[in-house]
Design an enzyme around this catalytic site. Structure first.
Site, mmCIF file in Angstrom:
data_model
loop_
_atom_site.group_PDB
_atom_site.id
_atom_site.type_symbol
_atom_site.label_atom_id
_atom_site.label_comp_id
_atom_site.label_asym_id
_atom_site.label_seq_id
_atom_site.Cartn_x
_atom_site.Cartn_y
_atom_site.Cartn_z
ATOM 1 N N TRP A 96 1.117 -1.145 0.077
ATOM 2 C CA TRP A 96 0.200 0.074 0.503
ATOM 3 C C TRP A 96 0.977 1.050 -0.075
ATOM 4 O O TRP A 96 0.362 2.603 -0.243
ATOM 5 C CB TRP A 96 -1.081 0.155 0.872
ATOM 6 N N ASP A 135 -1.568 7.041 6.366
ATOM 7 C CA ASP A 135 -2.465 5.565 5.813
ATOM 8 C C ASP A 135 -2.567 4.835 8.064
ATOM 9 O O ASP A 135 -1.411 4.050 7.514
ATOM 10 C CB ASP A 135 -2.178 4.855 4.755
ATOM 11 N N LYS A 177 -11.697 -2.387 7.369
ATOM 12 C CA LYS A 177 -10.401 -3.097 7.957
ATOM 13 C C LYS A 177 -10.750 -3.030 9.296
ATOM 14 O O LYS A 177 -11.050 -4.265 10.034
ATOM 15 C CB LYS A 177 -9.423 -2.578 7.942
HETATM 16 C C1 LIG Z 1 -6.398 -2.281 2.262
HETATM 17 C C2 LIG Z 1 -6.296 -1.139 2.747
HETATM 18 C C3 LIG Z 1 -5.618 -0.134 1.260
HETATM 19 C C4 LIG Z 1 -6.781 0.317 0.523
HETATM 20 O O1 LIG Z 1 -8.175 -0.084 0.892
HETATM 21 P P1 LIG Z 1 -9.426 0.140 -0.505
HETATM 22 O O2 LIG Z 1 -10.172 0.962 0.482
HETATM 23 O O3 LIG Z 1 -9.526 -0.846 -0.964
HETATM 24 O O4 LIG Z 1 -8.426 1.492 -1.425
HETATM 25 C C5 LIG Z 1 -5.188 0.594 1.233
HETATM 26 N N1 LIG Z 1 -4.082 0.997 2.314
HETATM 27 C C6 LIG Z 1 -4.411 0.478 3.605
HETATM 28 C C7 LIG Z 1 -2.891 0.137 4.621
HETATM 29 C C8 LIG Z 1 -4.912 -0.805 3.240
HETATM 30 O O5 LIG Z 1 -5.117 -2.082 4.593
#
Ligand SMILES: *Cc1c(COP(=O)(O)O)cnc(C)c1O
Length: 360
Positions: free
Chosen positions: A101, A171, A195
């Site tokens: 990511w 993030d 998540k």
């Molecule tokens: C799952 C995830 C993403 C991507 O998320 P989307 O909502 O599918 O775009 C980005 N960063 C992290 C850390 C993730 O776990």
């Protein structure tokens, strides 16, 4: 009805209480005669839902007044573009690359300007967090970007990088609300909610007000300007109404549980059960440097692909589902988010012990 123990990395397990409440309110939300899915986002009833959600999140995370909370769409991945479009005034961002990511965000930033790789752990398959206490950081960077918890590889920053005065953007998709954080240390902290917080379709962006400006990169669409959403309290257009409603319920559940300090203790206790087992097992091994282990995502392997597959198959049959590792890594991964009860982890470890004995 029978519920499994769902170790999915995302979309992931939600508190059963929240799901039951939502089910009870499905046909008639608090006497409105309709479900939350069916009501106007401009209605009084919905206005209370979104305002309460923001207020509860502010309380849970102790968000300072000079930060906006935005409920947006497009997933975490859309932020990979939205961040440079809004923050790259000098057209230069620093990225620490600690997994897939983080890498995707780094690559996306390159579309909009210069993205400088400040550090990386790719040399060891992202199994650790690089030392970020004294990085060589160019003066003219607009911000330093990190992925705080690496969902796929199971690493987590235990200390934030020393950005040497630059804005930190993080993030936190897979560690959102898993423990208290000091929001004032970040310029932007954001996460897709699927998540640890709610249903897919909502991304929450917590952004310091001085970073919200008209001065975005030329061509930035109206919908991708933070200012558009900040000026309209996340109601510029139709927001992901139902998803925000469920997030709001999860915030109330977290408050009832005692807040983020209590969640941290619970999460540490759960993770310890699994890591302690992995550390003494002769069959299963954790894949991450011990000091950088995530509390949320726990990858492990047997070292034998056939045995991994056998384990995943038998675990699934026993009601422990979604344990297969990410397609790019292989092995197994147990995601043990807030809503995974301790009992689920204890039973998983019992199952692993039995599997180890039977297959020794
Ligand atoms: C799952 C995830 C993403 C991507 O998320 P989307 O909502 O599918 O775009 C980005 N960063 C992290 C850390 C993730 O776990």
């Amino acid at each position: 009805m029978s519920r499994v123990y769902n170790f999915s990395a995302g979309p992931a397990v939600l508190p059963e209480e929240v799901l039951k409440e939502a089910a009870d309110e499905m046909l008639d939300y608090q006497g409105s005669g309709m479900s939350v899915m069916e009501m106007s986002h401009r209605s009084k009833v919905y206005d209370k839902i979104i305002k309460d959600a923001e207020q509860d999140l502010r309380e849970l995370m102790n968000i300072p007044d000079n930060y906006k909370v935005l409920f947006l769409q497009g997933g975490a991945s859309q932020q990979f573009a939205m961040i440079p479009m809004n923050l790259m005034k000098n057209k230069k961002a620093g990225h620490i690359v600690t997994g897939q990511w983080a890498k995707k965000a780094f690559q996306e930033a390159k579309i909009y300007g210069e993205a400088v790789k400040l550090a990386s752990s790719e040399d060891q398959t992202f199994s650790y967090i690089p030392d970020c206490s004294d990085l060589d950081i160019p003066e003219d960077l607009d911000y330093v970007y990190i992925c705080e918890n690496n969902t796929i590889y199971g690493t987590k920053y235990k200390e934030l990088p020393n950005t040497k005065g630059h804005v930190l953007v993080a993030d936190v998709s897979s560690c959102f609300l898993s423990e208290p954080i000091d929001v004032s240390k970040y310029g932007i902290v954001y996460g897709g909610v699927q998540k640890n917080v709610g249903p897919a379709g909502v991304v929450i962006v917590i952004i310091r007000e001085d970073l919200i400006t008209e001065d975005t990169l030329p061509g930035t669409p109206t919908m991708l300007k933070y200012k558009t959403h900040a000026d309209n309290d996340s109601l510029y257009n139709t927001p992901p109404c139902y998803g925000i409603y469920i997030c709001g319920k999860v915030f109330k559940w977290l408050k009832k549980m005692g807040g983020l300090a209590v969640m941290k203790e619970r999460n540490e206790e759960k993770a310890k059960i699994l890591y302690d087992f992995l550390d003494q097992s002769k069959m299963f091994k954790g894949t991450v440097v011990a000091k950088d282990r995530s509390l949320m995502n726990v990858p492990f392997v047997t070292g034998d692909e056939e045995l991994d597959a056998k384990f995943v198959k038998e675990a699934t049959a026993a009601g422990f589902v979604n344990l297969k590792g990410h397609r790019t890594v292989g092995g197994m991964r147990a995601s043990i988010y807030n809503a995974m009860p301790k009992e689920g982890v204890v039973k998983l470890v019992e199952f692993m012990k039995k599997f180890e004995e039977e297959n020794a």
